[in-house]
Design a protein around this motif. Structure first.
Motif, mmCIF file in Angstrom:
data_model
loop_
_atom_site.group_PDB
_atom_site.id
_atom_site.type_symbol
_atom_site.label_atom_id
_atom_site.label_comp_id
_atom_site.label_asym_id
_atom_site.label_seq_id
_atom_site.Cartn_x
_atom_site.Cartn_y
_atom_site.Cartn_z
ATOM 1 N N LYS A 61 -14.706 -4.588 -9.329
ATOM 2 C CA LYS A 61 -15.852 -4.272 -10.192
ATOM 3 C C LYS A 61 -15.411 -3.395 -11.361
ATOM 4 C CE LYS A 61 -20.152 -1.549 -10.079
ATOM 5 N NZ LYS A 61 -21.114 -0.867 -9.184
ATOM 6 N N GLU A 62 -14.559 -2.395 -11.110
ATOM 7 C CA GLU A 62 -14.113 -1.498 -12.173
ATOM 8 C C GLU A 62 -13.368 -2.257 -13.267
ATOM 9 O OE1 GLU A 62 -12.164 2.148 -10.863
ATOM 10 O OE2 GLU A 62 -13.040 1.861 -8.882
ATOM 11 N N VAL A 63 -12.561 -3.253 -12.875
ATOM 12 C CA VAL A 63 -11.830 -4.044 -13.860
ATOM 13 C C VAL A 63 -12.789 -4.896 -14.687
ATOM 14 C CG1 VAL A 63 -10.073 -5.824 -14.227
ATOM 15 C CG2 VAL A 63 -9.773 -4.138 -12.400
ATOM 16 N N ILE A 64 -13.636 -5.674 -14.021
ATOM 17 C CA ILE A 64 -14.507 -6.613 -14.716
ATOM 18 C C ILE A 64 -15.543 -5.886 -15.567
ATOM 19 C CG2 ILE A 64 -16.211 -8.443 -14.413
ATOM 20 C CD1 ILE A 64 -13.307 -9.280 -13.852
ATOM 21 N N VAL A 65 -16.159 -4.848 -15.024
ATOM 22 C CA VAL A 65 -17.138 -4.069 -15.794
ATOM 23 C C VAL A 65 -16.443 -3.389 -16.976
ATOM 24 C CG1 VAL A 65 -18.633 -2.036 -15.734
ATOM 25 C CG2 VAL A 65 -18.787 -3.753 -13.930
ATOM 26 N N GLY A 66 -15.238 -2.859 -16.749
ATOM 27 C CA GLY A 66 -14.496 -2.216 -17.835
ATOM 28 C C GLY A 66 -14.239 -3.154 -18.994
ATOM 29 N N LEU A 67 -13.967 -4.416 -18.688
ATOM 30 C CA LEU A 67 -13.700 -5.397 -19.736
ATOM 31 C C LEU A 67 -14.917 -5.691 -20.598
ATOM 32 C CD1 LEU A 67 -11.510 -7.955 -17.744
ATOM 33 C CD2 LEU A 67 -10.743 -6.488 -19.630
ATOM 34 N N MET A 68 -16.105 -5.427 -20.073
ATOM 35 C CA MET A 68 -17.330 -5.744 -20.807
ATOM 36 C C MET A 68 -17.694 -4.689 -21.846
ATOM 37 S SD MET A 68 -17.933 -8.674 -19.729
ATOM 38 C CE MET A 68 -19.370 -8.881 -20.774
ATOM 39 N N TYR A 69 -17.038 -3.553 -21.816
ATOM 40 C CA TYR A 69 -17.288 -2.533 -22.832
ATOM 41 C C TYR A 69 -16.434 -2.801 -24.071
ATOM 42 C CZ TYR A 69 -19.551 0.447 -19.277
ATOM 43 O OH TYR A 69 -20.379 0.961 -18.313
ATOM 44 N N SER A 70 -16.947 -2.412 -25.239
ATOM 45 C CA SER A 70 -16.088 -2.388 -26.420
ATOM 46 C C SER A 70 -15.047 -1.296 -26.207
ATOM 47 C CB SER A 70 -16.915 -2.085 -27.665
ATOM 48 O OG SER A 70 -17.399 -0.745 -27.619
ATOM 49 N N PRO A 71 -13.896 -1.338 -26.911
ATOM 50 C CA PRO A 71 -12.891 -0.281 -26.712
ATOM 51 C C PRO A 71 -13.422 1.139 -26.875
ATOM 52 C CG PRO A 71 -11.903 -2.132 -27.859
ATOM 53 C CD PRO A 71 -13.373 -2.438 -27.745
ATOM 54 N N PRO A 72 -14.216 1.456 -27.924
ATOM 55 C CA PRO A 72 -14.741 2.831 -28.008
ATOM 56 C C PRO A 72 -15.692 3.166 -26.859
ATOM 57 C CG PRO A 72 -14.930 1.715 -30.124
ATOM 58 C CD PRO A 72 -14.567 0.674 -29.123
ATOM 59 N N ALA A 73 -16.502 2.185 -26.444
ATOM 60 C CA ALA A 73 -17.443 2.424 -25.345
ATOM 61 C C ALA A 73 -16.698 2.615 -24.029
ATOM 62 C CB ALA A 73 -18.430 1.269 -25.229
ATOM 63 N N TYR A 74 -15.589 1.897 -23.849
ATOM 64 C CA TYR A 74 -14.812 2.060 -22.620
ATOM 65 C C TYR A 74 -14.177 3.443 -22.565
ATOM 66 C CZ TYR A 74 -11.609 1.105 -18.776
ATOM 67 O OH TYR A 74 -10.931 1.161 -17.561
ATOM 68 N N ASP A 75 -13.617 3.894 -23.690
ATOM 69 C CA ASP A 75 -13.063 5.253 -23.739
ATOM 70 C C ASP A 75 -14.138 6.283 -23.435
ATOM 71 O OD1 ASP A 75 -10.473 4.498 -24.276
ATOM 72 O OD2 ASP A 75 -10.597 4.852 -26.441
ATOM 73 N N ALA A 76 -15.316 6.116 -24.048
ATOM 74 C CA ALA A 76 -16.416 7.058 -23.811
ATOM 75 C C ALA A 76 -16.830 7.049 -22.343
ATOM 76 C CB ALA A 76 -17.611 6.697 -24.706
ATOM 77 N N HIS A 77 -16.898 5.857 -21.764
ATOM 78 C CA HIS A 77 -17.249 5.697 -20.347
ATOM 79 C C HIS A 77 -16.249 6.427 -19.455
ATOM 80 C CE1 HIS A 77 -16.742 3.450 -16.497
ATOM 81 N NE2 HIS A 77 -18.048 3.415 -16.505
ATOM 82 N N GLU A 78 -14.975 6.260 -19.742
ATOM 83 C CA GLU A 78 -13.935 6.891 -18.928
ATOM 84 C C GLU A 78 -13.952 8.416 -19.086
ATOM 85 O OE1 GLU A 78 -11.458 5.130 -16.717
ATOM 86 O OE2 GLU A 78 -13.412 4.138 -16.889
ATOM 87 N N LEU A 79 -14.139 8.891 -20.287
ATOM 88 C CA LEU A 79 -14.193 10.335 -20.512
ATOM 89 C C LEU A 79 -15.397 10.951 -19.806
ATOM 90 C CD1 LEU A 79 -13.258 10.502 -24.311
ATOM 91 C CD2 LEU A 79 -11.859 11.305 -22.404
ATOM 92 N N TRP A 80 -16.530 10.286 -19.892
ATOM 93 C CA TRP A 80 -17.744 10.785 -19.239
ATOM 94 C C TRP A 80 -17.524 10.927 -17.737
ATOM 95 C CZ3 TRP A 80 -22.535 12.791 -19.802
ATOM 96 C CH2 TRP A 80 -23.450 12.616 -18.766
ATOM 97 N N HIS A 81 -16.999 9.871 -17.119
ATOM 98 C CA HIS A 81 -16.809 9.900 -15.674
ATOM 99 C C HIS A 81 -15.676 10.852 -15.271
ATOM 100 C CE1 HIS A 81 -19.775 6.954 -14.412
ATOM 101 N NE2 HIS A 81 -19.496 6.283 -15.503
ATOM 102 N N ALA A 82 -14.718 11.062 -16.171
ATOM 103 C CA ALA A 82 -13.639 12.005 -15.867
ATOM 104 C C ALA A 82 -14.160 13.428 -15.764
ATOM 105 C CB ALA A 82 -12.560 11.928 -16.943
ATOM 106 N N MET A 83 -15.245 13.714 -16.484
ATOM 107 C CA MET A 83 -15.778 15.080 -16.485
ATOM 108 C C MET A 83 -17.020 15.256 -15.627
ATOM 109 S SD MET A 83 -15.196 16.353 -20.418
ATOM 110 C CE MET A 83 -15.787 14.882 -21.268
ATOM 111 N N LYS A 84 -17.779 14.181 -15.417
ATOM 112 C CA LYS A 84 -19.060 14.320 -14.727
ATOM 113 C C LYS A 84 -18.992 13.959 -13.243
ATOM 114 C CE LYS A 84 -21.050 15.767 -18.368
ATOM 115 N NZ LYS A 84 -21.404 17.194 -18.472
#
Length: 305
Positions: A61-84
């Protein structure tokens, strides 16, 4: 529209044809996947990203869902989860902020604010500390000069860096991180050469000997990305696979984020540096559809890489 309909057929009902998801989504560009999601929404009246989140699970799921984000949105998603999440994933913060261009950072910050209603700088301030925090926030401000270099400044910068390594005061750490976070990569190339001339020591070796913790890791990541970004990510993948018992989040984040940028070069650096194939290392540690999705992202000449 055909891709959207095939995906719709794959995820409707109780089961889910994961092979179809892999065959389509790993072989399309980010722009094409966004178009697929739009077509899916028009045809089915439902959000494809949410559908995938509901239907899939685990690392696949993490791979497939990750692919559906644009590159900036994926970075934002990863940063958010890294801190929250539970604790802070400092390595994720380092991997992203040390390696992205000024343009990447501005786009990422816009998405972060829009998607999560939070300011990235403020979250970094509240979730990290010390000189590590200062350097991260500096990087997140997106003020690095790009394409500019002044040979006349190289010796001056190098002396500041050398004094910072020798004296290690808070003021000197600030001066070091300001140079490494703000100067262009072209300028830093020259600064590092002058540092070698002045000190007789490589800048990375000096940083390793003078600093520690996350601050040291961030500085070393910046130096590595200045010198050869694919080599940095090859190192991160090798460490994630061999030093941490296959650290899935790092492997997934690196493969998804770099898949349209320099993943083939990363594979070459991996083979050159470690004498091993990234493709076969993934094959040895992952399994099932998760393995198949990762390998599809790494597709190429498996014998060479």
């Amino acid at each position: 529209m055909m891709d959207a309909q095939m995906i719709g057929g794959a995820i409707q009902g109780f089961g889910c044809d994961k092979d179809i998801l892999i065959d389509i989504l790993t072989q399309r560009s980010s722009a094409q996947r966004i178009m697929i999601a739009e077509a899916y929404g028009s045809f089915y009246g439902r959000d494809l990203l949410n559908e995938l989140k509901e239907k899939l699970d685990g690392h696949f799921k993490e791979v497939i869902v990750g692919l559906m984000y644009s590159p900036p949105a994926y970075d934002a998603h990863e940063l958010w989860h890294a801190m929250k999440g539970a604790g802070t994933d400092e390595n994720c913060l380092i991997d992203i902020l040390a390696s992205r261009t000024t343009s990447d950072i501005f786009q990422m910050k816009e998405v972060y604010l829009m998607q999560y209603g939070c300011n990235l700088d403020q979250d970094l301030y509240s979730e990290t500390s010390g000189h590590f925090r200062d350097a991260l926030i500096n990087l997140a401000q997106g003020v690095r000069e790009e394409g500019y270099a002044d040979p006349g400044l190289a010796a001056q910068d190098a002396m500041v860096l050398w004094e910072a390594c020798q004296r290690r005061t808070g003021e000197h750490k600030n001066l070091m991180q300001m140079i490494l976070c703000n100067k262009s990569h072209q300028q830093l190339w020259m600064d590092f050469q002058e540092f070698q001339n002045i000190s007789g020591q490589d800048i990375a070796t000096a940083i390793e000997g003078c600093f520690d913790g996350c601050f040291q890791q961030l500085l070393l990541a910046i130096v590595s990305c200045v010198r050869d970004k694919p080599s940095y990510f090859a190192y991160r993948l090798y460490s994630a696979i061999h030093d941490f018992g296959f650290h899935n989040k790092t492997v997934i984040r690196t493969l998804v984020a770099r898949s349209e940028i320099d993943l083939m070069t990363i594979r070459r650096r991996y083979k050159e540096r470690y004498g091993r194939s990234l493709y076969h290392d993934i094959k040895n540690f992952a399994s099932g559809h998760y393995e198949k999705a990762l390998l599809a992202l790494c597709a190429g000449d498996t014998e060479d890489y």
